[in-house]
Design a protein around this motif. Structure first.
Motif, PDB file in Angstrom:
ATOM      1  N   LEU A   1      43.569  38.635  32.012  1.00 45.98           N
ATOM      2  CA  LEU A   1      44.371  38.643  33.303  1.00 45.98           C
ATOM      3  C   LEU A   1      45.876  38.188  33.295  1.00 45.98           C
ATOM      4  O   LEU A   1      45.991  37.431  32.581  1.00 45.98           O
ATOM      5  CB  LEU A   1      42.931  37.683  34.839  1.00 45.98           C
ATOM      6  CG  LEU A   1      43.265  36.772  33.806  1.00 45.98           C
ATOM      7  CD1 LEU A   1      42.204  35.954  35.737  1.00 45.98           C
ATOM      8  CD2 LEU A   1      42.602  35.896  33.385  1.00 45.98           C
ATOM      9  N   VAL A   2      46.614  38.666  34.401  1.00 51.14           N
ATOM     10  CA  VAL A   2      47.598  37.219  34.900  1.00 51.14           C
ATOM     11  C   VAL A   2      47.963  37.164  36.722  1.00 51.14           C
ATOM     12  O   VAL A   2      47.061  37.878  37.327  1.00 51.14           O
ATOM     13  CB  VAL A   2      48.732  38.086  34.456  1.00 51.14           C
ATOM     14  CG1 VAL A   2      49.143  38.114  32.937  1.00 51.14           C
ATOM     15  CG2 VAL A   2      49.082  39.293  34.884  1.00 51.14           C
ATOM     16  N   VAL A   3      47.910  36.286  36.955  1.00 47.65           N
ATOM     17  CA  VAL A   3      48.231  36.439  38.233  1.00 47.65           C
ATOM     18  C   VAL A   3      49.261  35.773  38.843  1.00 47.65           C
ATOM     19  O   VAL A   3      50.245  35.083  38.160  1.00 47.65           O
ATOM     20  CB  VAL A   3      47.322  35.004  38.597  1.00 47.65           C
ATOM     21  CG1 VAL A   3      47.517  34.924  40.160  1.00 47.65           C
ATOM     22  CG2 VAL A   3      46.139  34.982  38.462  1.00 47.65           C
ATOM     23  N   ARG A   4      49.709  36.226  39.978  1.00 50.81           N
ATOM     24  CA  ARG A   4      51.294  36.745  40.221  1.00 50.81           C
ATOM     25  C   ARG A   4      51.613  37.131  41.652  1.00 50.81           C
ATOM     26  O   ARG A   4      50.215  38.163  42.048  1.00 50.81           O
ATOM     27  CB  ARG A   4      52.086  38.300  39.572  1.00 50.81           C
ATOM     28  CG  ARG A   4      52.134  38.259  38.611  1.00 50.81           C
ATOM     29  CD  ARG A   4      53.133  37.195  37.785  1.00 50.81           C
ATOM     30  NE  ARG A   4      54.127  37.219  36.455  1.00 50.81           N
ATOM     31  CZ  ARG A   4      52.690  36.731  35.060  1.00 50.81           C
ATOM     32  NH1 ARG A   4      52.152  36.351  35.696  1.00 50.81           N
ATOM     33  NH2 ARG A   4      52.682  37.118  33.999  1.00 50.81           N
ATOM     34  N   GLY A   5      51.700  35.569  42.553  1.00 56.92           N
ATOM     35  CA  GLY A   5      52.121  36.203  43.888  1.00 56.92           C
ATOM     36  C   GLY A   5      50.992  36.454  44.718  1.00 56.92           C
ATOM     37  O   GLY A   5      50.283  36.734  45.365  1.00 56.92           O
ATOM     38  N   GLY A   6      50.043  35.752  44.199  1.00 55.00           N
ATOM     39  CA  GLY A   6      48.545  35.270  45.060  1.00 55.00           C
ATOM     40  C   GLY A   6      47.816  36.744  44.341  1.00 55.00           C
ATOM     41  O   GLY A   6      46.227  37.078  45.251  1.00 55.00           O
ATOM     42  N   ARG A   7      47.660  37.658  43.656  1.00 58.61           N
ATOM     43  CA  ARG A   7      47.112  38.443  42.811  1.00 58.61           C
ATOM     44  C   ARG A   7      46.721  38.702  41.428  1.00 58.61           C
ATOM     45  O   ARG A   7      47.792  37.652  41.234  1.00 58.61           O
ATOM     46  CB  ARG A   7      47.544  40.371  43.382  1.00 58.61           C
ATOM     47  CG  ARG A   7      47.799  39.967  44.910  1.00 58.61           C
ATOM     48  CD  ARG A   7      48.037  41.552  44.762  1.00 58.61           C
ATOM     49  NE  ARG A   7      47.742  41.789  46.369  1.00 58.61           N
ATOM     50  CZ  ARG A   7      48.169  43.450  46.872  1.00 58.61           C
ATOM     51  NH1 ARG A   7      49.055  44.104  45.909  1.00 58.61           N
ATOM     52  NH2 ARG A   7      48.078  43.076  48.164  1.00 58.61           N
ATOM     53  N   ALA A   8      44.875  38.376  40.803  1.00 62.28           N
ATOM     54  CA  ALA A   8      45.009  38.700  39.434  1.00 62.28           C
ATOM     55  C   ALA A   8      44.809  39.852  39.291  1.00 62.28           C
ATOM     56  O   ALA A   8      44.504  40.515  39.695  1.00 62.28           O
ATOM     57  CB  ALA A   8      43.563  37.971  39.786  1.00 62.28           C
ATOM     58  N   TYR A   9      45.331  40.467  38.322  1.00 67.29           N
ATOM     59  CA  TYR A   9      45.935  41.559  37.951  1.00 67.29           C
ATOM     60  C   TYR A   9      44.277  41.280  36.374  1.00 67.29           C
ATOM     61  O   TYR A   9      45.168  40.504  35.565  1.00 67.29           O
ATOM     62  CB  TYR A   9      46.930  42.442  37.480  1.00 67.29           C
ATOM     63  CG  TYR A   9      47.924  42.227  38.215  1.00 67.29           C
ATOM     64  CD1 TYR A   9      48.329  43.289  39.304  1.00 67.29           C
ATOM     65  CD2 TYR A   9      48.679  40.732  39.057  1.00 67.29           C
ATOM     66  CE1 TYR A   9      49.602  43.075  40.526  1.00 67.29           C
ATOM     67  CE2 TYR A   9      49.393  41.039  39.548  1.00 67.29           C
ATOM     68  CZ  TYR A   9      49.651  42.402  40.845  1.00 67.29           C
ATOM     69  OH  TYR A   9      50.492  42.382  42.052  1.00 67.29           O
ATOM     70  N   CYS A  10      43.706  42.496  36.464  1.00 69.00           N
ATOM     71  CA  CYS A  10      42.148  42.190  35.454  1.00 69.00           C
ATOM     72  C   CYS A  10      42.649  43.426  34.438  1.00 69.00           C
ATOM     73  O   CYS A  10      42.247  44.488  34.941  1.00 69.00           O
ATOM     74  CB  CYS A  10      41.267  41.847  36.413  1.00 69.00           C
ATOM     75  SG  CYS A  10      41.448  40.433  37.601  1.00 69.00           S
ATOM     76  N   ALA A  11      42.049  43.053  33.134  1.00 70.39           N
ATOM     77  CA  ALA A  11      42.119  44.126  32.430  1.00 70.39           C
ATOM     78  C   ALA A  11      40.519  44.193  32.488  1.00 70.39           C
ATOM     79  O   ALA A  11      39.544  42.857  31.943  1.00 70.39           O
ATOM     80  CB  ALA A  11      42.538  44.073  30.875  1.00 70.39           C
ATOM     81  N   GLY A  12      39.960  45.559  32.288  1.00 72.16           N
ATOM     82  CA  GLY A  12      38.318  45.414  32.086  1.00 72.16           C
ATOM     83  C   GLY A  12      37.749  46.829  31.107  1.00 72.16           C
ATOM     84  O   GLY A  12      36.614  46.910  30.886  1.00 72.16           O
ATOM     85  N   GLY A  13      38.700  46.679  30.173  1.00 71.39           N
ATOM     86  CA  GLY A  13      38.168  46.281  28.578  1.00 71.39           C
ATOM     87  C   GLY A  13      37.504  48.714  29.139  1.00 71.39           C
ATOM     88  O   GLY A  13      38.841  49.121  29.223  1.00 71.39           O
ATOM     89  N   LEU A  14      37.144  49.113  28.113  1.00 72.96           N
ATOM     90  CA  LEU A  14      36.441  50.701  28.432  1.00 72.96           C
ATOM     91  C   LEU A  14      36.358  50.815  30.463  1.00 72.96           C
ATOM     92  O   LEU A  14      35.409  52.068  29.925  1.00 72.96           O
ATOM     93  CB  LEU A  14      34.821  50.366  27.828  1.00 72.96           C
ATOM     94  CG  LEU A  14      35.507  50.541  26.285  1.00 72.96           C
ATOM     95  CD1 LEU A  14      34.694  51.074  25.500  1.00 72.96           C
ATOM     96  CD2 LEU A  14      36.976  51.457  26.044  1.00 72.96           C
ATOM     97  N   GLY A  15      36.261  50.210  30.552  1.00 71.16           N
ATOM     98  CA  GLY A  15      36.048  50.326  32.181  1.00 71.16           C
ATOM     99  C   GLY A  15      37.503  50.938  32.554  1.00 71.16           C
ATOM    100  O   GLY A  15      37.684  51.591  33.372  1.00 71.16           O
TER     101      GLY A  15
END
Length: 692
Positions: free
Chosen positions: A503-517
């Motif tokens: 994940l990375v967090v920018r501007g109050g949002r978390a951008y998350c990698a979910g693998g094969l999902g």
């Protein structure tokens, strides 16, 4: 052994399992092909009889398990990629230098007490502790594979490493263990010393015999095939007992390694383990019973009957006597006594329960969780000390006296360093099932571990101000308050159907990698109430990045996807097809730096987001897993090749400028000024300096 090419669970979408199997097969086949190319190249260029060690090792070396095979194939692939694809390069301009290493961890399978303290086989090597009462700051010597058995003779340690053979280690300076000799033995799993010789059990039921005229360089006297698979080979003085499933062979040994058969014993049940103490053989069966025989006269063993205990799961012998490991974490001491006529008798003491684990002192890293230990598989005993080993949890050290057992210290081995982040002089390590470890980075590059935050399966970490965000595998997204780094606390949880791994967090949002999902965007402006904003299924998302304008999704074999963040939902702008498995991305301005799996690193030109293009690429010789850009250099966690630094001042020609070989697979990397921090699986955390 469970092999996972792509860290994560087995998978939630119906087509996922088939997809994953196909990708794994393709990836493994590619590495095997690279290994063949590497072997051919080295043989062609070096000439017969002068092959470098990696390419010339016999096929038996690859019998040490799939993981070790792939480790070696990765190294061979490095040779093939570098020699066959890239032209010769000038000497490296920079250098990566080790400053510190900590949190050595990994399943503990072997241990022995030395004169200075406990010696533990873990984390792909041997950890040597100084001090009888503490398990702190071990000296660590990496080996090629996990040690399965250890034998200590004076200040020389012999390690049976399942993938690394027989390794001889000089411990005359316990703070600096030195490997003095290595003998190739496929699947070395058991070793023992009897009659001044050393015996090692390996693959194909082979028993290898070494003489120890020079203890630092054992001499192979010969090998023989045994009739059955070996369970244990306990030894004492000149007696060697080879324990099979239902049978024990008793032999006499001498310093030359000669073995004279004395007798055999038929067992009442399948054997699980065995020890020899003062001429008495005690065999633990798989049914949880212990039986004893007097073998002081090995030609005529005398049965002593069963020890009147049930549900026994372990047995150990040492200077302080013997112990049985019973149900519910009980320790049952026993010893062998002989009368004036030499007749043996076993005296069993009072059972005692192992006490609760000692609580950590304020300001130190705690063990986390409820404090309940995972299953203890074996115990090690010495005069006044007992070590209890739970391979997937850690090692507990206890003092033993007339008053009973007292907890002294605990050394965790359950962690697996996957990702690392730094901010404000603090280090945040995603340590797998161990959760998150938080430490302070010193000026000299040392790490003072301050605290521990237990989570389900920490795979990725990001820090924003006084808030920590954890991609917690099947545990979803965790938010935590780290305003006081010595006392972190969970604030909120976002449950996800995906297995969050980065994940990375920018501007109050978390951008998350979910693998094969797939991938998710979670609003974390209120960390106590994280809220899902967007979710989308992808092929295989292992890496992710974002800035004010775009979201960058590393989508495995589908390449890099760019999404505009100018509307209520991300809008797909373009896709860049890369030659490999895109599993990591770091963006700086109009350039994206990609970890492209087995194809190395890729530099992408994003000056025209609708038409991104590959500007340059370079092989890494192993799987490029994560990348970080800083000050004209690209730092790469390159699995079996450790940490790499690439000079990317010319994006068309990325140049490897420095490398440091880690003991474990390098999986995560972070930059703090001139410090490079590397999360290295069972190898723990490395802190390196980088000269530019």
């Amino acid at each position: 052994m469970t092999l996972r090419f792509f860290p994560g669970p087995v998978f939630r979408r119906r087509p996922g399992r088939e997809y994953c199997s196909r990708r794994r097969a393709e990836y493994q086949d590619g590495l095997r092909r690279s290994a063949l190319c590497a072997t051919f190249y080295v043989q062609f260029s070096a000439g017969a009889g002068s092959f470098p060690p990696v390419a010339s090792r016999p096929a038996a070396r690859f019998q040490g398990g799939t993981r070790d095979m792939l480790r070696r194939i990765g190294i061979a692939a490095c040779i093939a990629s570098t020699c066959a694809v890239m032209p010769p390069r000038p000497a490296a301009a920079g250098e990566l230098v080790l400053l510190s290493r900590s949190l050595v961890q990994g399943p503990a399978r072997a241990a022995v007490f030395g004169a200075g303290g406990l010696i533990l086989g873990t984390g792909g090597g041997v950890a040597v502790f100084s001090g009888a009462d503490r398990l702190e700051e071990p000296a660590f010597l990496p080996l090629d594979g996990e040690p399965h058995d250890l034998v200590l003779r004076g200040d020389i340690l012999y390690a049976a490493s399942f993938a690394g053979g027989l390794v001889t280690i000089d411990l005359s300076d316990p703070g600096r263990p030195v490997e003095t000799n290595r003998r190739e033995i496929a699947q070395a799993a058991r070793c023992a010393s009897a009659g001044g010789a050393l015996f090692v059990c390996g693959a194909n039921r082979a028993l290898h015999v070494f003489s120890l005229e020079n203890p630092r360089e054992p001499h192979l006297r010969g090998s023989r095939e045994l009739p059955h698979q070996v369970v244990s080979i306990p030894a004492e003085d000149d007696l060697l007992a080879i324990v099979y499933g239902r049978r024990v062979e008793i032999l006499r040994a001498d310093a030359s390694g000669s073995l004279e058969p004395a007798a055999s014993i038929e067992l009442p049940a399948d054997a699980r383990d065995a020890v020899v103490r003062r001429g008495v053989l005690v065999v633990l069966t798989a049914a949880g019973e212990a039986f004893a025989w007097d073998i002081a006269r090995p030609e005529s063993p005398r049965p002593l009957g069963a020890l009147k205990r049930r549900k026994i799961s372990g047995v150990a012998s040492g200077e302080g006597g013997c112990v049985l490991l019973g149900a519910s974490r009980t320790i049952i001491p026993f010893d062998v006594e002989r009368d004036g006529a030499g007749a043996a008798r076993i005296r069993v003491g009072k059972a005692a329960s192992l006490p609760p684990r000692v609580s950590p002192a304020p300001g130190t890293a705690g063990t986390g969780g409820s404090g309940a230990s995972r299953a203890i598989e074996r115990v090690i005993v010495s005069s006044g000390r007992i070590a209890a080993i739970a391979p997937l949890d850690g090692v507990d050290l206890y003092a033993r006296d007339r008053a009973g057992l007292h907890s002294l210290d605990f050394f965790p081995t359950r962690g697996f360093a996957i990702d690392v982040a730094t901010a404000g002089g603090l280090v945040y390590l995603a340590n797998g099932n161990d959760g998150v470890r938080i430490g302070r980075l010193g000026d000299a590059g040392t790490v003072e571990w301050l605290s521990h935050l237990q989570t389900k399966d920490a795979r990725g970490v990001a820090i924003s101000g006084e808030r920590l965000f954890v991609a917690d595998g099947a545990g979803g997204l965790k938010t935590a308050d780290v305003g006081d780094p010595a006392r972190p606390r969970i604030l909120g949880v976002h449950a996800s159907p995906y297995y969050l791994s980065a994940l990375v967090v920018r501007g109050g949002r978390a951008y998350c990698a979910g693998g094969l999902g797939g991938a998710e965007i979670v609003d974390v402006s209120d960390p106590r109430r994280p809220r899902l904003v967007w979710r989308r299924a992808f092929s295989e998302v292992r890496g992710i990045d974002a800035d004010e304008r775009y979201l960058y999704v590393a989508d495995g074999y589908e390449g890099l996807r760019l999404f505009a963040l100018d509307g209520p939902e991300p809008r797909l702008v373009s896709t860049l097809d890369t030659p490999g498995w895109t599993c990591g991305v770091a963006v700086d301005g109009d350039r994206a730096y990609l970890a492209d799996g087995g194809r190395g690193v890729v530099v992408a030109d994003l000056s025209s987001p609708e038409r991104p293009r590959v500007a340059g690429a370079s092989p890494t010789g192993s799987v490029a897993r994560q990348v970080r850009f800083d000050g004209g250099y690209l730092f790469v966690a390159a699995f079996t090749r450790g940490a790499l630094a690439f000079d990317v001042s010319d994006p068309a020609l990325p140049r490897e400028a420095a490398r440091y070989q880690t003991a474990g697979d390098a999986r995560g990397v972070s930059i703090a000024e001139d410090r490079v921090l590397v999360a290295s699986g069972g190898g723990g955390l490395y802190v390196l300096s980088h000269s530019r």
